[in-house]
Design a protein around this motif. Sequence first.
Motif, short mmCIF file in Angstrom:
data_model
loop_
_atom_site.label_atom_id
_atom_site.label_comp_id
_atom_site.label_asym_id
_atom_site.label_seq_id
_atom_site.Cartn_x
_atom_site.Cartn_y
_atom_site.Cartn_z
N ARG A 26 -33.49 -43.64 8.99
CA ARG A 26 -33.18 -43.73 8.03
C ARG A 26 -33.43 -45.59 8.32
O ARG A 26 -33.75 -45.84 6.41
CB ARG A 26 -32.36 -43.35 6.69
N PHE A 27 -32.76 -45.76 8.47
CA PHE A 27 -33.21 -47.65 8.62
C PHE A 27 -34.52 -48.29 9.53
O PHE A 27 -34.87 -49.09 9.46
CB PHE A 27 -32.14 -48.55 9.88
N HIS A 28 -35.59 -47.00 9.66
CA HIS A 28 -37.29 -46.72 9.54
C HIS A 28 -37.33 -48.07 11.01
O HIS A 28 -38.16 -48.22 11.54
CB HIS A 28 -37.54 -48.42 8.83
N LEU A 29 -36.30 -47.34 12.43
CA LEU A 29 -36.76 -47.62 13.19
C LEU A 29 -36.88 -46.71 13.74
O LEU A 29 -37.32 -45.56 13.76
CB LEU A 29 -34.94 -47.81 14.10
N ASP A 30 -38.23 -46.54 15.39
CA ASP A 30 -38.66 -46.66 16.22
C ASP A 30 -37.41 -45.29 16.50
O ASP A 30 -37.29 -46.46 18.36
CB ASP A 30 -39.55 -46.72 16.57
N ILE A 31 -36.89 -44.44 17.02
CA ILE A 31 -36.31 -44.05 17.91
C ILE A 31 -36.88 -42.42 18.55
O ILE A 31 -37.26 -41.37 18.05
CB ILE A 31 -34.85 -44.07 17.26
N LEU A 32 -35.57 -42.06 20.00
CA LEU A 32 -35.84 -41.10 20.08
C LEU A 32 -34.46 -40.79 21.25
O LEU A 32 -33.82 -41.41 21.15
CB LEU A 32 -36.77 -41.38 21.59
N VAL A 33 -33.97 -39.36 20.44
CA VAL A 33 -33.35 -38.60 21.69
C VAL A 33 -33.52 -38.07 22.32
O VAL A 33 -34.20 -36.89 22.28
CB VAL A 33 -32.47 -37.58 20.37
N ALA A 34 -32.77 -38.05 23.69
CA ALA A 34 -32.86 -37.28 25.08
C ALA A 34 -31.12 -36.56 25.33
O ALA A 34 -30.25 -36.94 25.47
CB ALA A 34 -33.28 -38.16 25.79
N ASP A 35 -31.60 -34.92 25.19
CA ASP A 35 -30.16 -34.63 24.61
C ASP A 35 -30.76 -33.39 25.72
O ASP A 35 -31.26 -32.56 26.26
CB ASP A 35 -30.01 -34.11 23.89
N ALA A 36 -29.79 -32.93 26.68
CA ALA A 36 -29.22 -31.49 27.87
C ALA A 36 -28.67 -30.52 27.50
O ALA A 36 -29.04 -29.93 27.24
CB ALA A 36 -28.57 -32.25 29.00
N GLY A 37 -28.08 -30.90 26.08
CA GLY A 37 -27.82 -29.62 25.36
C GLY A 37 -26.86 -29.15 25.71
O GLY A 37 -26.74 -27.79 25.16
N LYS A 38 -26.54 -30.18 25.92
CA LYS A 38 -24.80 -29.27 26.51
C LYS A 38 -23.61 -30.36 25.48
O LYS A 38 -22.65 -29.92 26.37
CB LYS A 38 -23.91 -28.94 27.94
N SER A 39 -24.09 -29.87 24.02
CA SER A 39 -22.88 -30.73 23.48
C SER A 39 -21.07 -30.06 23.29
O SER A 39 -22.04 -28.34 23.37
CB SER A 39 -23.09 -30.67 22.10
N ARG A 40 -20.40 -30.07 23.17
CA ARG A 40 -18.99 -29.44 23.33
C ARG A 40 -18.99 -28.83 22.30
O ARG A 40 -18.61 -27.38 21.87
CB ARG A 40 -17.81 -30.15 23.23
N ALA A 41 -19.95 -29.82 20.80
CA ALA A 41 -20.16 -28.73 19.53
C ALA A 41 -20.77 -27.32 19.74
O ALA A 41 -20.56 -26.70 19.02
CB ALA A 41 -20.16 -29.50 18.75
N ALA A 42 -21.20 -27.52 20.36
CA ALA A 42 -22.42 -26.46 20.62
C ALA A 42 -21.12 -24.46 20.75
O ALA A 42 -21.39 -23.32 20.53
CB ALA A 42 -23.66 -26.18 21.99
N TRP A 43 -19.99 -24.97 21.36
CA TRP A 43 -18.92 -23.85 22.03
C TRP A 43 -17.83 -23.45 21.23
O TRP A 43 -17.85 -22.05 21.13
CB TRP A 43 -17.88 -24.70 23.27
N ILE A 44 -18.38 -24.53 19.86
CA ILE A 44 -17.52 -23.58 18.77
C ILE A 44 -17.94 -22.60 17.82
O ILE A 44 -18.89 -22.49 17.34
CB ILE A 44 -16.96 -25.16 17.98
N PRO A 45 -16.93 -21.67 18.16
CA PRO A 45 -17.60 -20.56 17.20
C PRO A 45 -17.45 -20.37 15.66
O PRO A 45 -18.31 -20.36 14.87
CB PRO A 45 -16.36 -19.69 17.97
#
Length: 320
Positions: A26-45
């Motif tokens: 939203r700051f109009h910057l050119d960005i990329l997220v690289a994510d291995a998909g093991k967020s601890r948040a994904a464990w939260i029921p």
Amino acid sequence: MDRPILDCLIIGGGPAGLTAAIYLARFHLDILVADAGKSRAAWIPCTRNVSGFPDGIGGAELLQRMRDQACKYGAKIENEFVSKLERDVEAGLFTATWGSGEATARTVLLATGVTNRRPPMDEELHDDALARGLVRYCPICDGYEVTDKKVGVIGSDSHGVAEALFLRSFTADLTLIAPDKALRLKPEDHKQLKDAGIDCVDGPTQAVAISDDCITVDTAEGHYTFDSIYPALGSDTHVQLAEMVSADLSAENCIKVDRHQRTSVPGLYAAGDVVIGLDQISHAMGEGGVAATTIRNDLCAKDPRWREPVQEMQEAGSGS
Ligand SMILES: Cc1cc2nc3c(=O)[nH]c(=O)nc-3n(C[C@H](O)[C@H](O)[C@H](O)COP(=O)(O)OP(=O)(O)OC[C@H]3O[C@@H](n4cnc5c(N)ncnc54)[C@H](O)[C@@H]3O)c2cc1C
């Protein structure tokens, strides 16, 4: 080099990295997220302490919503594990490498999180128990859910003692169990546990069975059944990429940052659990927002990135 240079590469797509992605896009910057998909948040029921969700929200759904929000404003996400990070000091650029590709960026945000050490138990059993709230990792997050329940804490050092004492304000029925051998406690720990009425049991311990609403652990002193167990075995912080570019680490093996989330390496920032602090979604999001704003301000201090007036943009677009 013919590939475009990113304004920021965010490594890690948990609450910290994705919040930063929303801000930076939203700051109009050119960005990329690289994510291995093991967020601890994904464990939260179902998390019930994130503001704005009075009935709670599943961790996986929260992450998906954050991904959608970041992509809506132009962020791109690669589902990849970054194995190498290099810094070209003269050019002031970073290059990150993963299995099928690489990216070059003016700045990098490390939001790579931590991994909790698991108790000795079958992996499938563990994941099932976690989904049912029989294994829990975060008393700050979900101590409320074990109010007046029968709870076991697996851990024998000061971390285990501290976790058991923290949980004492949620329930009176608490047992501290050593994971591997006999409990190794200092005299003052013994006294605190005794004063708080917390039982102590020697290991080795293994969680052996679950049912709908309880979990059984095998110890050196026999079988015990609990409504929930909390492993308090510490965690491993994902600082390898920070080490590759020689960023300073703290005594706790976390990435050191200033109060604007800058590391000791120019152009490198860090946010979330990988930085010392409260390991919580709200905190990770807050640090992600601070890091993103610092990155934007540091980039704009070098190159203001003013937008063209609308009329000139229209003329350029018409090809005249
Ligand atoms: C069971 C459980 C329940 C919890 N409940 C709550 C709760 O109710 N409320 C609350 O506030 N907090 C809760 N927490 C804590 C919360 O999940 C974390 O504080 C939060 O996820 C931290 O966000 P983060 O972005 O720093 O890291 P993470 O969410 O862990 O994300 C880090 C990301 O980086 C990626 N990554 C790491 N290394 C690389 C690499 N080299 N290349 C690419 N990607 C990489 C990982 O795969 C991961 O996707 C809970 C945690 C657990 C384990």
